[in-house]
Motif scaffolding. Sequence first.
Motif, PDB file in Angstrom:
ATOM      1  N   LEU A 169       0.819  -1.209   0.000  1.00  0.00           N
ATOM      2  CA  LEU A 169       0.000   0.000   0.000  1.00  0.00           C
ATOM      3  C   LEU A 169       0.858   1.267   0.000  1.00  0.00           C
ATOM      4  CD1 LEU A 169      -2.794  -1.082   2.521  1.00  0.00           C
ATOM      5  CD2 LEU A 169      -2.851  -1.130   0.018  1.00  0.00           C
ATOM      6  N   ARG A 170       2.155   1.105  -0.128  1.00  0.00           N
ATOM      7  CA  ARG A 170       3.116   2.205  -0.292  1.00  0.00           C
ATOM      8  C   ARG A 170       3.109   3.201   0.864  1.00  0.00           C
ATOM      9  NH1 ARG A 170       2.781   4.717  -6.133  1.00  0.00           N
ATOM     10  NH2 ARG A 170       0.577   4.986  -5.592  1.00  0.00           N
ATOM     11  N   GLY A 171       2.756   2.721   2.052  1.00  0.00           N
ATOM     12  CA  GLY A 171       2.884   3.543   3.241  1.00  0.00           C
ATOM     13  C   GLY A 171       1.842   4.626   3.412  1.00  0.00           C
ATOM     14  N   ARG A 172       0.914   4.754   2.457  1.00  0.00           N
ATOM     15  CA  ARG A 172      -0.123   5.780   2.583  1.00  0.00           C
ATOM     16  C   ARG A 172      -1.280   5.230   3.415  1.00  0.00           C
ATOM     17  NH1 ARG A 172       0.435   5.979  -2.989  1.00  0.00           N
ATOM     18  NH2 ARG A 172      -1.738   5.343  -3.213  1.00  0.00           N
ATOM     19  N   VAL A 173      -0.972   4.897   4.650  1.00  0.00           N
ATOM     20  CA  VAL A 173      -1.915   4.154   5.481  1.00  0.00           C
ATOM     21  C   VAL A 173      -2.059   4.803   6.855  1.00  0.00           C
ATOM     22  CG1 VAL A 173      -2.255   1.976   6.728  1.00  0.00           C
ATOM     23  CG2 VAL A 173      -1.552   1.933   4.330  1.00  0.00           C
ATOM     24  N   LEU A 174      -3.311   4.926   7.284  1.00  0.00           N
ATOM     25  CA  LEU A 174      -3.604   5.200   8.681  1.00  0.00           C
ATOM     26  C   LEU A 174      -4.008   3.878   9.309  1.00  0.00           C
ATOM     27  CD1 LEU A 174      -5.670   8.524   8.808  1.00  0.00           C
ATOM     28  CD2 LEU A 174      -3.310   8.142   9.541  1.00  0.00           C
ATOM     29  N   LEU A 175      -3.285   3.457  10.309  1.00  0.00           N
ATOM     30  CA  LEU A 175      -3.605   2.214  11.009  1.00  0.00           C
ATOM     31  C   LEU A 175      -4.606   2.544  12.110  1.00  0.00           C
ATOM     32  CD1 LEU A 175      -2.632  -0.711  10.701  1.00  0.00           C
ATOM     33  CD2 LEU A 175      -0.969  -0.262  12.510  1.00  0.00           C
ATOM     34  N   LEU A 176      -5.689   1.780  12.160  1.00  0.00           N
ATOM     35  CA  LEU A 176      -6.780   2.066  13.094  1.00  0.00           C
ATOM     36  C   LEU A 176      -6.923   0.963  14.130  1.00  0.00           C
ATOM     37  CD1 LEU A 176      -9.370   3.563  14.052  1.00  0.00           C
ATOM     38  CD2 LEU A 176     -10.621   2.246  12.305  1.00  0.00           C
ATOM     39  N   GLY A 216       0.357   7.075  10.100  1.00  0.00           N
ATOM     40  CA  GLY A 216      -0.082   7.370  11.452  1.00  0.00           C
ATOM     41  C   GLY A 216      -0.867   6.221  12.045  1.00  0.00           C
ATOM     42  N   LEU A 217      -0.949   6.214  13.361  1.00  0.00           N
ATOM     43  CA  LEU A 217      -1.735   5.222  14.102  1.00  0.00           C
ATOM     44  C   LEU A 217      -2.824   5.957  14.870  1.00  0.00           C
ATOM     45  CD1 LEU A 217      -2.331   2.428  15.391  1.00  0.00           C
ATOM     46  CD2 LEU A 217      -0.569   2.957  17.100  1.00  0.00           C
ATOM     47  N   VAL A 218      -4.070   5.552  14.659  1.00  0.00           N
ATOM     48  CA  VAL A 218      -5.198   6.172  15.339  1.00  0.00           C
ATOM     49  C   VAL A 218      -5.756   5.181  16.343  1.00  0.00           C
ATOM     50  CG1 VAL A 218      -7.487   7.203  15.094  1.00  0.00           C
ATOM     51  CG2 VAL A 218      -5.749   7.590  13.334  1.00  0.00           C
ATOM     52  N   GLU A 219      -5.612   5.503  17.615  1.00  0.00           N
ATOM     53  CA  GLU A 219      -6.227   4.708  18.673  1.00  0.00           C
ATOM     54  C   GLU A 219      -7.502   5.424  19.089  1.00  0.00           C
ATOM     55  OE1 GLU A 219      -3.652   3.693  21.921  1.00  0.00           O
ATOM     56  OE2 GLU A 219      -1.878   3.691  20.614  1.00  0.00           O
ATOM     57  N   THR A 220      -8.589   4.697  19.201  1.00  0.00           N
ATOM     58  CA  THR A 220      -9.863   5.328  19.516  1.00  0.00           C
ATOM     59  C   THR A 220     -10.138   5.203  21.016  1.00  0.00           C
ATOM     60  OG1 THR A 220     -10.950   3.244  18.904  1.00  0.00           O
ATOM     61  CG2 THR A 220     -10.853   4.959  17.233  1.00  0.00           C
ATOM     62  N   PRO A 221      -9.897   6.268  21.786  1.00  0.00           N
ATOM     63  CA  PRO A 221     -10.225   6.223  23.213  1.00  0.00           C
ATOM     64  C   PRO A 221     -11.730   6.367  23.408  1.00  0.00           C
ATOM     65  CG  PRO A 221      -9.362   8.379  22.636  1.00  0.00           C
ATOM     66  CD  PRO A 221      -9.306   7.545  21.384  1.00  0.00           C
ATOM     67  N   LEU A 222     -12.449   5.297  23.179  1.00  0.00           N
ATOM     68  CA  LEU A 222     -13.908   5.334  23.198  1.00  0.00           C
ATOM     69  C   LEU A 222     -14.446   5.639  24.589  1.00  0.00           C
ATOM     70  CD1 LEU A 222     -14.623   2.190  20.993  1.00  0.00           C
ATOM     71  CD2 LEU A 222     -14.592   4.574  20.258  1.00  0.00           C
TER      72      LEU A 222
END
Length: 275
Positions: A179-186, A222-228
């Motif tokens: 994916l060539r690094g254009r990724v937001l990890l969720l 980037g990494l997105v952690e969801t503090p729900l």
Amino acid sequence: MTVAVPAQAALDYFPCRYGRSRVLFRGPRRRLDESYIGFIGGTETYGRFIETPFPALIEHQIGFPCVNFGAVNAGLDLYLHDPAIIGLAEKAQTCVVQVMGAQNMSNRYYSVHPRRNDRFLRASDRLQQLYPEVDFTEFHFNRHMLGRLKQLSPERFNEVVLELRIAWVARMKHLLTLLRGRVLLLWFADRAPSDKPVSDTQGDPLFVDRAMLDALRPRIAGLVETPLSDPARRHGAPGMIYSDFEASAAAELMGPQAHEETAEHLLPMLRELLG
């Protein structure tokens, strides 16, 4: 109160296919001849029992086409064995990849179904030698099988978990390279990533800890952690749509509020990436 509707009136996911993929994704089918954000992931990304899952919420708020490539119970194998979808995800302006569990992929100990990744197919000679007392023909799902192995011998089970952790990191690195690094990890879960190795067979994403996520940081945007919030973390939450037959499955998932909060956390980073 949670919405439960008659089976004939259950939520319509408008299933569709993209390209030459054999996988049915959630529709309505989107055009792929213009710029879009791609979403890869499991049950949460697909939005099972959710009328408007977080990819659709993001599209409504950002005004940019969002294509949902999520699949129920998907693991990494579904995507790495489907060049059609990888190609479409690679063409996206950016791609949001949900962190999926390490159990739903083939490895040196067992094989899973190539599309229904939660389905156990067979144990390898290595696993049969590790657990000679087990009749593996009685298992149909990975989690059931793993739970039984842990019950029989936590020490031997840790060997299996170590293999899954190593394989997961290697395959995630491969996926992110494609994916060539254009990724937001969720990270979409009812808990934060553990700072210690995880061997519990309950909860999702199974066996993934913070060290494994940190190993991927050089390959992601980037990494997105969801503090729900506490209400969003509740399973079987109000607002889900399902038939009586699906009630037990719905009780294991978080509801619309979790999707709304996840969209809110993703939006700022997506806007930045899209310029």
